[in-house]
Motif scaffolding. Structure first.
Motif, PDB file in Angstrom:
ATOM      1  N   UNK A 169      19.545  68.535-109.551  1.00  0.00           N
ATOM      2  CA  UNK A 169      19.491  69.887-110.125  1.00  0.00           C
ATOM      3  C   UNK A 169      19.079  69.840-111.598  1.00  0.00           C
ATOM      4  N   UNK A 170      19.574  68.856-112.317  1.00  0.00           N
ATOM      5  CA  UNK A 170      19.176  68.709-113.727  1.00  0.00           C
ATOM      6  C   UNK A 170      17.661  68.514-113.815  1.00  0.00           C
ATOM      7  N   UNK A 171      17.135  67.662-112.974  1.00  0.00           N
ATOM      8  CA  UNK A 171      15.692  67.400-112.988  1.00  0.00           C
ATOM      9  C   UNK A 171      14.913  68.646-112.569  1.00  0.00           C
ATOM     10  N   UNK A 172      15.307  69.250-111.465  1.00  0.00           N
ATOM     11  CA  UNK A 172      14.565  70.416-110.955  1.00  0.00           C
ATOM     12  C   UNK A 172      14.638  71.587-111.933  1.00  0.00           C
ATOM     13  N   UNK A 173      15.810  71.810-112.520  1.00  0.00           N
ATOM     14  CA  UNK A 173      15.976  72.927-113.459  1.00  0.00           C
ATOM     15  C   UNK A 173      15.117  72.755-114.707  1.00  0.00           C
ATOM     16  N   UNK A 183      11.298  77.452-112.809  1.00  0.00           N
ATOM     17  CA  UNK A 183      12.058  78.680-113.033  1.00  0.00           C
ATOM     18  C   UNK A 183      11.826  79.641-111.879  1.00  0.00           C
ATOM     19  N   UNK A 184      11.407  79.116-110.732  1.00  0.00           N
ATOM     20  CA  UNK A 184      11.125  79.958-109.567  1.00  0.00           C
ATOM     21  C   UNK A 184      12.357  80.774-109.192  1.00  0.00           C
ATOM     22  N   UNK A 185      12.131  82.027-108.874  1.00  0.00           N
ATOM     23  CA  UNK A 185      13.234  82.936-108.532  1.00  0.00           C
ATOM     24  C   UNK A 185      14.032  82.405-107.334  1.00  0.00           C
ATOM     25  N   UNK A 186      13.338  81.875-106.330  1.00  0.00           N
ATOM     26  CA  UNK A 186      14.033  81.345-105.155  1.00  0.00           C
ATOM     27  C   UNK A 186      14.945  80.180-105.537  1.00  0.00           C
ATOM     28  N   UNK A 187      14.477  79.340-106.453  1.00  0.00           N
ATOM     29  CA  UNK A 187      15.315  78.232-106.920  1.00  0.00           C
ATOM     30  C   UNK A 187      16.509  78.752-107.691  1.00  0.00           C
ATOM     31  N   UNK A 188      16.330  79.783-108.503  1.00  0.00           N
ATOM     32  CA  UNK A 188      17.448  80.327-109.279  1.00  0.00           C
ATOM     33  C   UNK A 188      18.531  80.897-108.361  1.00  0.00           C
ATOM     34  N   UNK A 189      18.128  81.526-107.231  1.00  0.00           N
ATOM     35  CA  UNK A 189      19.108  81.987-106.247  1.00  0.00           C
ATOM     36  C   UNK A 189      19.877  80.800-105.662  1.00  0.00           C
ATOM     37  N   UNK A 190      19.125  79.772-105.261  1.00  0.00           N
ATOM     38  CA  UNK A 190      19.748  78.568-104.719  1.00  0.00           C
ATOM     39  C   UNK A 190      20.714  77.965-105.733  1.00  0.00           C
ATOM     40  N   UNK A 191      20.271  77.860-106.977  1.00  0.00           N
ATOM     41  CA  UNK A 191      21.073  77.243-108.029  1.00  0.00           C
ATOM     42  C   UNK A 191      22.379  78.010-108.245  1.00  0.00           C
ATOM     43  N   UNK A 192      22.294  79.332-108.293  1.00  0.00           N
ATOM     44  CA  UNK A 192      23.510  80.123-108.479  1.00  0.00           C
ATOM     45  C   UNK A 192      24.476  79.895-107.314  1.00  0.00           C
ATOM     46  N   UNK A 193      23.962  79.886-106.100  1.00  0.00           N
ATOM     47  CA  UNK A 193      24.806  79.619-104.934  1.00  0.00           C
ATOM     48  C   UNK A 193      25.444  78.242-105.007  1.00  0.00           C
ATOM     49  N   UNK A 194      24.670  77.260-105.435  1.00  0.00           N
ATOM     50  CA  UNK A 194      25.177  75.892-105.563  1.00  0.00           C
ATOM     51  C   UNK A 194      26.286  75.811-106.609  1.00  0.00           C
ATOM     52  N   UNK A 195      26.089  76.449-107.757  1.00  0.00           N
ATOM     53  CA  UNK A 195      27.134  76.409-108.785  1.00  0.00           C
ATOM     54  C   UNK A 195      28.410  77.080-108.286  1.00  0.00           C
ATOM     55  N   UNK A 196      28.260  78.113-107.475  1.00  0.00           N
ATOM     56  CA  UNK A 196      29.423  78.787-106.901  1.00  0.00           C
ATOM     57  C   UNK A 196      30.173  77.851-105.957  1.00  0.00           C
ATOM     58  N   UNK A 197      29.431  77.134-105.115  1.00  0.00           N
ATOM     59  CA  UNK A 197      30.058  76.177-104.191  1.00  0.00           C
ATOM     60  C   UNK A 197      30.800  75.097-104.980  1.00  0.00           C
ATOM     61  N   UNK A 211      23.069  84.614-115.306  1.00  0.00           N
ATOM     62  CA  UNK A 211      22.180  85.212-116.312  1.00  0.00           C
ATOM     63  C   UNK A 211      20.742  84.766-116.092  1.00  0.00           C
ATOM     64  N   UNK A 212      20.550  83.504-115.752  1.00  0.00           N
ATOM     65  CA  UNK A 212      19.218  82.956-115.481  1.00  0.00           C
ATOM     66  C   UNK A 212      18.624  83.628-114.243  1.00  0.00           C
ATOM     67  N   UNK A 213      19.459  83.851-113.245  1.00  0.00           N
ATOM     68  CA  UNK A 213      19.011  84.516-112.021  1.00  0.00           C
ATOM     69  C   UNK A 213      18.515  85.936-112.315  1.00  0.00           C
ATOM     70  N   UNK A 214      19.216  86.637-113.186  1.00  0.00           N
ATOM     71  CA  UNK A 214      18.876  88.037-113.509  1.00  0.00           C
ATOM     72  C   UNK A 214      17.715  88.162-114.488  1.00  0.00           C
ATOM     73  N   UNK A 215      17.308  87.048-115.090  1.00  0.00           N
ATOM     74  CA  UNK A 215      16.184  87.067-116.036  1.00  0.00           C
ATOM     75  C   UNK A 215      14.922  87.519-115.316  1.00  0.00           C
ATOM     76  N   UNK A 216      14.197  88.381-115.946  1.00  0.00           N
ATOM     77  CA  UNK A 216      12.961  88.911-115.345  1.00  0.00           C
ATOM     78  C   UNK A 216      11.836  87.908-115.443  1.00  0.00           C
TER      79      UNK A 216
END
Length: 132
Positions: A64-68, A72-86, A127-132
């Protein structure tokens, strides 16, 4: 004014989380260096499965550190937020388990810090997920 460089914040938080997780494991093994017994919470279990889970648990933040850093793809940001929640849910469960089994105070302090880092990571990821 605070910078909105989300990948830098996210990478710093994931790195801190990884270091804290490594230190949590290290602290659990420290009694070995003082000729003391180490707690065995997985007695009688298939340790390959436990070690495999630990490997995955450590590898995911590394990836995740490398990919992030590179997307900044929106689909990745959704995945990332879900992962941090898990990860936050897993950390909360681990903290509760440590409290129930009576882990030493220093492990509880470290697990609480890891949970707090995770919650800040959730916030920054959101916040990153909500970024336009």
């Amino acid at each position: 004014m605070m910078s909105h460089n989300y990948s830098t914040k996210i990478n710093a938080l994931w790195t801190s989380f990884l270091l804290g997780t490594l230190f949590h494991t290290d602290l659990a093994l420290m009694p070995l260096f003082h000729d003391m017994e180490v707690e065995h919470s997985h007695t009688g279990e298939n340790l390959d499965a436990v070690f495999g889970f630990m490997l995955i648990f450590f590898i995911i933040p590394m990836l995740v550190i490398i990919i992030s850093t590179f997307t900044e793809a929106k689909s990745y940001r959704y995945f990332h937020f879900g992962l941090t929640t898990v990860y936050s849910i897993l950390n909360l469960g681990h903290l509760i388990a440590d409290i129930v089994v009576g882990a030493p105070w220093y492990q509880l302090v470290l697990m609480t810090l890891l949970l707090l880092i995770g919650l800040v990571l959730n916030l920054i990821s959101f916040q990153w997920l909500k970024k336009v």
